[in-house]
Design a protein around this motif. Structure first.
Motif, short mmCIF file in Angstrom:
data_model
loop_
_atom_site.label_atom_id
_atom_site.label_comp_id
_atom_site.label_asym_id
_atom_site.label_seq_id
_atom_site.Cartn_x
_atom_site.Cartn_y
_atom_site.Cartn_z
N VAL A 134 0.84 -1.21 0.00
CA VAL A 134 0.00 0.00 0.00
C VAL A 134 0.87 1.25 0.00
O VAL A 134 0.63 2.20 -0.76
CB VAL A 134 -0.94 0.00 1.23
N ILE A 135 1.89 1.27 0.84
CA ILE A 135 2.79 2.43 0.93
C ILE A 135 3.48 2.69 -0.41
O ILE A 135 3.54 3.83 -0.88
CB ILE A 135 3.83 2.22 2.05
N LYS A 136 3.96 1.62 -1.03
CA LYS A 136 4.62 1.76 -2.34
C LYS A 136 3.64 2.28 -3.39
O LYS A 136 3.98 3.15 -4.20
CB LYS A 136 5.21 0.42 -2.78
N ALA A 137 2.42 1.74 -3.38
CA ALA A 137 1.42 2.15 -4.37
C ALA A 137 1.06 3.62 -4.21
O ALA A 137 0.91 4.35 -5.21
CB ALA A 137 0.17 1.28 -4.25
N GLU A 138 0.94 4.08 -2.97
CA GLU A 138 0.57 5.48 -2.74
C GLU A 138 1.64 6.44 -3.27
O GLU A 138 1.33 7.54 -3.71
CB GLU A 138 0.32 5.73 -1.25
N HIS A 139 2.89 6.01 -3.25
CA HIS A 139 3.97 6.85 -3.77
C HIS A 139 3.99 6.88 -5.30
O HIS A 139 4.69 7.69 -5.89
CB HIS A 139 5.32 6.39 -3.24
N LEU A 140 3.21 5.99 -5.92
CA LEU A 140 3.15 5.96 -7.39
C LEU A 140 1.93 6.71 -7.93
O LEU A 140 1.69 6.70 -9.13
CB LEU A 140 3.12 4.51 -7.88
N ARG A 141 1.18 7.36 -7.04
CA ARG A 141 0.04 8.16 -7.51
C ARG A 141 0.53 9.29 -8.40
O ARG A 141 1.59 9.86 -8.19
CB ARG A 141 -0.73 8.74 -6.32
N LYS A 142 -0.30 9.65 -9.38
CA LYS A 142 0.10 10.67 -10.34
C LYS A 142 0.40 12.01 -9.69
O LYS A 142 1.24 12.78 -10.17
CB LYS A 142 -0.97 10.84 -11.41
N GLU A 143 -0.29 12.30 -8.56
CA GLU A 143 -0.08 13.58 -7.88
C GLU A 143 1.35 13.73 -7.35
O GLU A 143 1.84 14.84 -7.16
CB GLU A 143 -1.07 13.73 -6.71
N LEU A 144 2.01 12.60 -7.10
CA LEU A 144 3.36 12.64 -6.53
C LEU A 144 4.45 12.41 -7.58
O LEU A 144 5.63 12.44 -7.26
CB LEU A 144 3.50 11.56 -5.45
N TYR A 145 4.04 12.22 -8.84
CA TYR A 145 5.03 11.92 -9.87
C TYR A 145 5.94 13.12 -10.14
O TYR A 145 5.46 14.24 -10.33
CB TYR A 145 4.35 11.49 -11.17
N LYS A 146 7.24 12.87 -10.16
CA LYS A 146 8.23 13.90 -10.50
C LYS A 146 8.98 13.44 -11.75
O LYS A 146 9.65 12.41 -11.74
CB LYS A 146 9.23 14.09 -9.35
#
Length: 209
Positions: free
Chosen positions: A181-193
């Protein structure tokens, strides 16, 4: 500029195994910061002040309430529990993820505040199994166990407050699912750099249309 970390809220009925799961997460994710809650109850034999909880008096706790020092607080089984702003904000500003163990009342309070976090609920395999786990701890009286079981039924009914619901059959597997879950949340488009200037320019062009 470094992005802020993500706050993860974990709740579960008493006896589900949440504390054990969180200890596994501490070992597997050394960079994950854990919020240490304040409480007015006495420490159990294996608990350490400042690591498991900040154990404080009722007077000090109520003083902190008056000065708005808590993100949330609640009185559960005659004892106060609260999560202080200072224990979370400093970690998030450093870009670290923070995990907070909260009861359902606390999670509900944060939802009402529209607090930005990912909410995870851990369930036991069954109410019967939950009763077995509570009795195996040998830490509460019969009346206290019955009270906890009744409270657990009410907490289970609040599971839709959460973004993710996990069943704790095996603590290692449950910990791995939370890591996913933690890994998936970091892959949300809002956090993409974007990793290159050409990608950034291309995405910016699309957003400006």
């Amino acid at each position: 500029m470094q992005p802020n970390g993500i706050t993860f809220i974990i709740s579960a009925p008493s006896g589900t195994g949440k504390t054990t799961v969180c200890k596994i997460l501490k070992n597997k994710l050394p960079k994950l910061k854990f919020s240490v809650s304040h409480t007015t109850r006495e420490p159990r034999d294996n608990e350490i002040d400042g690591i498991d909880y900040y154990f404080i008096s009722e007077n000090i706790f109520e003083e902190k309430i008056k000065h708005d020092k808590f993100i949330e607080w609640a009185k559960v089984y005659q004892y106060y529990y609260g999560t202080a702003f200072e224990s979370i904000d400093s970690h998030k500003k450093n870009g670290d993820d923070v995990l907070i163990e909260l009861d359902v009342q606390g999670a509900k309070s944060l939802r009402k505040l529209n607090y930005e976090a990912i909410f995870i609920f851990i369930l036991p395999p069954s109410l019967k199994e939950l009763e077995i786990r509570l009795r195996s701890r040998n830490t509460e009286s019969e009346s206290a166990i019955k009270d906890r079981l009744e409270s657990s039924k009410n907490e289970v009914q609040q599971c839709k407050l959460y973004d993710y619901i996990l069943t704790n059959i095996d603590v290692e597997e449950t910990a791995e699912n939370i890591i996913s879950v933690i890994k998936a949340e970091h892959l949300r488009k809002e956090l993409y750099k974007p990793t290159s200037l050409d990608l950034k320019n291309l995405i910016d062009q699309m957003e400006n249309h």
